[in-house]
Design a protein around this motif. Structure first.
Motif, PDB file in Angstrom:
ATOM      1  N   HIS A   1      -9.443  -8.059   0.844  1.00 32.97           N
ATOM      2  CA  HIS A   1      -8.532  -6.695   0.606  1.00 32.97           C
ATOM      3  C   HIS A   1      -9.233  -5.635   1.225  1.00 32.97           C
ATOM      4  CE1 HIS A   1      -7.509  -9.394  -2.654  1.00 32.97           C
ATOM      5  NE2 HIS A   1      -6.176  -8.961  -2.514  1.00 32.97           N
ATOM      6  N   PHE A   2     -10.420  -5.374   1.168  1.00 33.72           N
ATOM      7  CA  PHE A   2     -11.089  -4.082   1.966  1.00 33.72           C
ATOM      8  C   PHE A   2     -10.933  -4.176   3.211  1.00 33.72           C
ATOM      9  CE2 PHE A   2     -14.593  -1.725   3.594  1.00 33.72           C
ATOM     10  CZ  PHE A   2     -14.417  -0.506   3.019  1.00 33.72           C
TER      11      PHE A   2
ATOM     12  N   TYR B   1      -7.253  -3.662   4.228  1.00 35.51           N
ATOM     13  CA  TYR B   1      -6.714  -2.432   4.219  1.00 35.51           C
ATOM     14  C   TYR B   1      -7.375  -1.602   5.294  1.00 35.51           C
ATOM     15  CZ  TYR B   1      -3.992  -2.437  -0.041  1.00 35.51           C
ATOM     16  OH  TYR B   1      -2.915  -2.514  -1.070  1.00 35.51           O
ATOM     17  N   CYS B   2      -8.452  -1.786   5.875  1.00 34.21           N
ATOM     18  CA  CYS B   2      -9.057  -0.906   7.100  1.00 34.21           C
ATOM     19  C   CYS B   2      -8.230  -0.801   8.086  1.00 34.21           C
ATOM     20  CB  CYS B   2     -10.412  -1.628   7.269  1.00 34.21           C
ATOM     21  SG  CYS B   2     -11.688  -1.260   6.137  1.00 34.21           S
TER      22      CYS B   2
ATOM     23  N   ARG C   1      -4.735  -0.726   7.796  1.00 36.43           N
ATOM     24  CA  ARG C   1      -3.516  -0.198   7.287  1.00 36.43           C
ATOM     25  C   ARG C   1      -3.175   1.470   7.536  1.00 36.43           C
ATOM     26  NH1 ARG C   1      -0.737  -4.487   8.187  1.00 36.43           N
ATOM     27  NH2 ARG C   1      -2.874  -4.689   9.432  1.00 36.43           N
TER      28      ARG C   1
ATOM     29  N   LEU D   1      -2.545   4.076   6.220  1.00 37.93           N
ATOM     30  CA  LEU D   1      -1.984   4.808   5.015  1.00 37.93           C
ATOM     31  C   LEU D   1      -2.846   5.963   4.950  1.00 37.93           C
ATOM     32  CD1 LEU D   1      -1.545   1.374   3.013  1.00 37.93           C
ATOM     33  CD2 LEU D   1       0.258   2.892   3.823  1.00 37.93           C
TER      34      LEU D   1
ATOM     35  N   ASN E   1      -4.475   6.777   2.160  1.00 36.66           N
ATOM     36  CA  ASN E   1      -5.606   6.193   1.674  1.00 36.66           C
ATOM     37  C   ASN E   1      -6.601   5.756   2.748  1.00 36.66           C
ATOM     38  OD1 ASN E   1      -2.830   5.249   0.284  1.00 36.66           O
ATOM     39  ND2 ASN E   1      -4.406   6.019  -1.488  1.00 36.66           N
ATOM     40  N   ILE E   2      -6.054   5.249   3.739  1.00 35.10           N
ATOM     41  CA  ILE E   2      -7.219   4.561   4.450  1.00 35.10           C
ATOM     42  C   ILE E   2      -7.598   5.750   5.480  1.00 35.10           C
ATOM     43  CG2 ILE E   2      -7.780   2.661   6.172  1.00 35.10           C
ATOM     44  CD1 ILE E   2      -7.045   2.135   3.312  1.00 35.10           C
TER      45      ILE E   2
ATOM     46  N   SER F   1     -10.519  -7.666  -5.642  1.00 37.47           N
ATOM     47  CA  SER F   1     -11.064  -6.896  -4.514  1.00 37.47           C
ATOM     48  C   SER F   1     -12.545  -7.307  -4.116  1.00 37.47           C
ATOM     49  CB  SER F   1     -10.720  -5.594  -4.247  1.00 37.47           C
ATOM     50  OG  SER F   1     -11.310  -4.878  -5.380  1.00 37.47           O
TER      51      SER F   1
ATOM     52  N   GLU G   1      -2.290   1.391  -7.856  1.00 35.26           N
ATOM     53  CA  GLU G   1      -2.294   0.143  -6.894  1.00 35.26           C
ATOM     54  C   GLU G   1      -3.992   0.186  -6.277  1.00 35.26           C
ATOM     55  OE1 GLU G   1       0.425   1.004  -3.492  1.00 35.26           O
ATOM     56  OE2 GLU G   1       1.896   1.771  -4.860  1.00 35.26           O
TER      57      GLU G   1
ATOM     58  N   ARG H   1      -5.170   0.153  -3.476  1.00 34.12           N
ATOM     59  CA  ARG H   1      -5.464   1.308  -2.424  1.00 34.12           C
ATOM     60  C   ARG H   1      -5.697   2.707  -2.888  1.00 34.12           C
ATOM     61  NH1 ARG H   1      -0.709   4.440  -0.738  1.00 34.12           N
ATOM     62  NH2 ARG H   1       1.200   3.924  -1.924  1.00 34.12           N
TER      63      ARG H   1
ATOM     64  N   ILE I   1      -9.459   2.291  -3.278  1.00 29.85           N
ATOM     65  CA  ILE I   1      -9.909   1.487  -2.416  1.00 29.85           C
ATOM     66  C   ILE I   1     -11.358   1.902  -1.846  1.00 29.85           C
ATOM     67  CG2 ILE I   1      -9.090   2.482  -0.229  1.00 29.85           C
ATOM     68  CD1 ILE I   1      -9.728  -1.327  -0.913  1.00 29.85           C
TER      69      ILE I   1
END
Length: 250
Positions: free
Chosen positions: A39-40, A43-44, A46, A48, A50-51, A171, A210, A212, A215
């Protein structure tokens, strides 16, 4: 790909501070645990908010470990005002801990951080107002929608404990129980983990959840798990050495 490389570069900076503070073996376990978590790493890459915030939070963690406390706070201020207003829930516990441990002073924080906050607010209002063609501070509108109006629940809700009973176990995988063990085997990691735990507890008050959203807590939990893994490895190595040199075992 570009975003993923940037996030991994900031994570590399944090990893170097782990090596300087806790040693090469803890650093190695940190790399292994992070590499096994789908998951981590997913997401790196994505795109977004959050990222985008995650990259600056990694830098803040690195500065925090390095002893550059005002740089850590400024990184979190930039993250909060420009990318994710909810990083205020991480900024406040870390800032409070630094104040209580006298690593920063109230006057010093005001002197070093007020200018950064005003600059970031002015920058995001200028850029986003041009792009949206109206006077706008996006993260203030997000804060107002999610926290003041409490309308985030329109996107779905979860129980208060969801982050601890579902998101983090899925995660972190093996690092989840190890991170809890790490709090007991090394007193130093507690000062870094408790503010992050406070961040998740505060975030848990919002009904919409969520992975994220939290994260950015994963690197700190991986650090605690790496310390626990290293301690287990040392104990096993000591036992093997003792058994090889114990005449009764021959």
């Amino acid at each position: 790909m570009a975003l993923g490389c940037i996030i991994l570069y900031t994570l590399r900076f944090f990893r170097h501070q782990i090596r300087n503070k806790f040693g090469h073996q803890v650093e190695a376990f940190f790399v292994i645990l992070t590499a096994t978590q789908f998951h981590f790493l997913f997401y790196c890459t994505r795109p977004l908010p959050n990222i985008l915030a995650l990259g600056l939070v990694n830098l803040a963690y690195g500065y925090w470990f390095r002893g550059r406390f005002y740089a850590a706070l400024n990184s979190l201020i930039f993250t909060t005002t420009v990318f994710r207003c909810d990083m205020l829930l991480l900024l406040c516990p870390i800032g409070l801990q630094l104040l209580l441990t006298k690593k920063v002073s109230v006057w010093g924080a005001l002197k070093h951080c007020t200018g950064m906050a005003l600059f970031c607010i002015g920058l995001t209002i200028l850029v986003d107002s041009i792009m949206w063609k109206r006077l706008l501070w996006p993260e203030f509108e997000v804060f107002w929608f999610n926290s003041v109006l409490n309308k985030s629940s329109e996107w779905g809700t979860h129980a208060f404990h969801w982050y601890f009973t579902s998101a983090l176990p899925r995660s972190l995988l093996a690092a989840f129980p190890l991170s809890l063990f790490g709090l007991f085997v090394d007193r130093r990691v507690r000062s870094f983990t408790f503010p992050v735990l406070a961040f998740i507890l505060l975030y848990s008050k919002l009904p919409h959840k969520e992975l994220r959203f939290i994260i950015s807590s994963v690197p700190i939990f991986n650090l605690s798990a790496s310390i626990a893994s290293n301690r287990i490895h040392q104990v096993n190595a000591t036992r093997q050495f003792a058994s090889l040199h114990d005449p009764k075992g021959i």
